[in-house]
Structures are given as C-alpha cells and as structure tokens.
Design a protein around this motif. Structure first.
Motif, PDB file in Angstrom:
ATOM      1  N   GLY A  67       0.789  -1.216   0.000  1.00 12.37           N
ATOM      2  CA  GLY A  67       0.000   0.000   0.000  1.00 12.37           C
ATOM      3  C   GLY A  67       0.823   1.267   0.000  1.00 12.37           C
ATOM      4  O   GLY A  67       0.508   2.236  -0.704  1.00 12.37           O
ATOM      5  N   LEU A  68       1.897   1.296   0.776  1.00  8.47           N
ATOM      6  CA  LEU A  68       2.738   2.493   0.837  1.00  8.47           C
ATOM      7  C   LEU A  68       3.437   2.754  -0.493  1.00  8.47           C
ATOM      8  O   LEU A  68       3.574   3.909  -0.922  1.00  8.47           O
ATOM      9  N   ALA A  69       3.872   1.695  -1.161  1.00  7.49           N
ATOM     10  CA  ALA A  69       4.498   1.860  -2.478  1.00  7.49           C
ATOM     11  C   ALA A  69       3.492   2.428  -3.481  1.00  7.49           C
ATOM     12  O   ALA A  69       3.832   3.270  -4.322  1.00  7.49           O
ATOM     13  N   LEU A  70       2.246   1.975  -3.372  1.00  8.26           N
ATOM     14  CA  LEU A  70       1.205   2.477  -4.264  1.00  8.26           C
ATOM     15  C   LEU A  70       0.937   3.959  -3.994  1.00  8.26           C
ATOM     16  O   LEU A  70       0.794   4.757  -4.926  1.00  8.26           O
ATOM     17  N   VAL A  71       0.871   4.334  -2.714  1.00  9.33           N
ATOM     18  CA  VAL A  71       0.659   5.738  -2.360  1.00  9.33           C
ATOM     19  C   VAL A  71       1.769   6.604  -2.944  1.00  9.33           C
ATOM     20  O   VAL A  71       1.527   7.683  -3.490  1.00  9.33           O
ATOM     21  N   HIS A  72       2.993   6.140  -2.818  1.00  6.50           N
ATOM     22  CA  HIS A  72       4.128   6.904  -3.333  1.00  6.50           C
ATOM     23  C   HIS A  72       4.022   7.078  -4.846  1.00  6.50           C
ATOM     24  O   HIS A  72       4.257   8.170  -5.382  1.00  6.50           O
ATOM     25  N   ARG A  73       3.640   6.022  -5.539  1.00  8.67           N
ATOM     26  CA  ARG A  73       3.492   6.120  -6.995  1.00  8.67           C
ATOM     27  C   ARG A  73       2.365   7.079  -7.366  1.00  8.67           C
ATOM     28  O   ARG A  73       2.509   7.892  -8.292  1.00  8.67           O
ATOM     29  N   LEU A  74       1.258   7.015  -6.643  1.00 10.00           N
ATOM     30  CA  LEU A  74       0.147   7.930  -6.917  1.00 10.00           C
ATOM     31  C   LEU A  74       0.570   9.376  -6.730  1.00 10.00           C
ATOM     32  O   LEU A  74       0.199  10.255  -7.508  1.00 10.00           O
ATOM     33  N   ALA A  75       1.348   9.631  -5.670  1.00 10.69           N
ATOM     34  CA  ALA A  75       1.805  10.992  -5.402  1.00 10.69           C
ATOM     35  C   ALA A  75       2.670  11.523  -6.535  1.00 10.69           C
ATOM     36  O   ALA A  75       2.657  12.720  -6.834  1.00 10.69           O
ATOM     37  N   LEU A  76       3.414  10.640  -7.175  1.00 14.40           N
ATOM     38  CA  LEU A  76       4.313  11.050  -8.246  1.00 14.40           C
ATOM     39  C   LEU A  76       3.625  11.134  -9.601  1.00 14.40           C
ATOM     40  O   LEU A  76       4.019  11.941 -10.444  1.00 14.40           O
TER      41      LEU A  76
END
Length: 239
Positions: A67-76
């Motif tokens: 989930g955290l990796a997905l959040v980071h990708r969404l932010a970028l």
C-alpha cells in the motif's frame, strides 16, 4: 442562459473489505460525490489509465500490492488528492504515509461522516473562498472553468483537469507574472513539505503543461525558475 451542471467530485475507494467499500461509497454518494470501488490494486491502477479521480482513498493492507508503495506512486504520477485509510495506528506508519505523498491519514475503525468531512476539507483547499469569487479565468486562448474542472480551448475543445491540478492552476492564475516559491505552494496547498511534495508538484505542473499544449522543453506559460520556484507568464482575466 442555462449554466452547465457542476461536475460532482469523483472519489475512488481501494479497499479489499467489501463492507468498508460499501459503507464509504454509500456515505459519499449520499453526500453528493461520485464513487468507484476497487478490491485490488491491479484493477485500480488499470482504471487510472482511463480516468482522473479527484480523491483516492487507499487502504494500506492490500492483497496484491504494498500500500505504501502504491501511495508513493500515486503521489508522483496522479493529480488526485490521496487519503490513506488504514488499521495501522502507529505514529511511524502515519508519518511514513504522509512523507510518501499522502494528503491525509485516517485510522480504522472510523465514522464515515469523518471521512466525508476530511474529503470536503481537502477539496475546499484551492477553491474560491466565497460563492461570489470568480469561477472562470481566461488566458492565452484558454478558459478555465473551476466549477466543471475543465479547460476550454478557443475551438471549444474541452480538456478535463483533476481537483489537485486545479489547485495548482488556480494558484498560478491568482498571481500571474509573480514568482511562486515551493514554500508558498506548500503553505497554500498543504501536504507534508519535502521531496515527496516537490515531486508531486512537479507531476501536477507537468500534467497541466501537457493539457495546455506546452512544449515541455520550452513552456511559454508556466516557467520554472530553477532554485526559486515557478512563474505564470500569461495575462489572466477573471469573471
């Protein structure tokens, strides 16, 4: 003259628990939002290639993705506001989520009314402060309609933009031909300061340039002043 209907904000819900998806969707629809629900990250990411939501609600405990990796990708890569909904209540989890680019963090269990309130608070950022404030801006052959979240070209072609992209665009249009520093952007738009915020702003500005038909190597409207911030060079008329 009949005004075009205001487009309800679109909220995507990514959570592997059916009851939570249903509870959140029901509360949001009742509050006037549009929703789309996903149980898996793969389905959610595929949908993002076809649509640009205004807000993404993301659970960290996903069956097919970190989930955290997905959040980071969404932010970028996404122009949407990102709100984490998680059973992880440790302070470090919250700090990590915000540092990776999330705009807010809600801990399970929660009251759906709180989620609705947090989303509304997030979407109020960057909107006109009063109903009397202008909602339409004209510049360089474009018309930005903030009620409908669309850019209208001179030939009538409409290009939609997300709420998060609209926050940045309005910031520029409110201060044309004035330098806007990263610190000023962070203060106005919120979010945790740092590399994640800077990268998220870079992505939103890049997406706006693309929608405005800008040459990425030599943009004529949104100029980067390296080491200082950005400046919007167009003449702007509100009303």
């Amino acid at each position: 003259m009949t005004l075009p209907p205001t487009r309800p904000p679109h909220v995507t819900i990514l959570d592997d628990e059916p009851e939570i998806r249903r509870m959140l969707s029901d509360a949001l629809v009742e509050a006037g939002f549009r929703t789309t629900c996903f149980a898996r990250a793969t389905e959610f990411e595929a949908a993002l290639k076809r649509t640009a939501p205004d807000v993404c609600l993301v659970d960290l405990g996903l069956p097919d993705r970190d989930g955290l990796a997905l959040v980071h990708r969404l932010a970028l890569e996404s122009g949407a506001a990102i709100i984490i909904i998680s059973g992880r209540a440790q302070v470090q989890d919250r700090v990590t989520g915000l540092e990776l680019g999330a705009d807010d963090y809600i801990i399970k269990p929660f009251d759906p009314a709180e989620v609705v309130a947090r989303i509304r608070a997030r979407l109020r950022k960057g909107r006109p402060e009063t109903d009397r404030s202008p909602r339409t801006a004209r510049f360089a052959g474009w018309t930005a309609e903030f009620d409908r979240y669309v850019l209208v070209a001179e030939d009538g072609t409409e290009v939609p933009f997300s709420h998060a992209e609209g926050e940045v665009l309005r910031l520029f249009l409110d201060a044309p031909k004035r330098l806007i520093s990263r610190a000023q952007m962070q203060e106005s738009l919120g979010g945790a300061a740092g590399d994640s915020f800077d990268r998220a702003m870079d992505v939103r500005i890049s997406r706006l340039r693309t929608k405005l038909g800008e040459d990425p190597k030599n943009p004529r409207l949104i100029k980067t002043i390296y080491g200082a911030g950005y400046i919007f060079l167009g003449d702007v008329t509100w009303g």
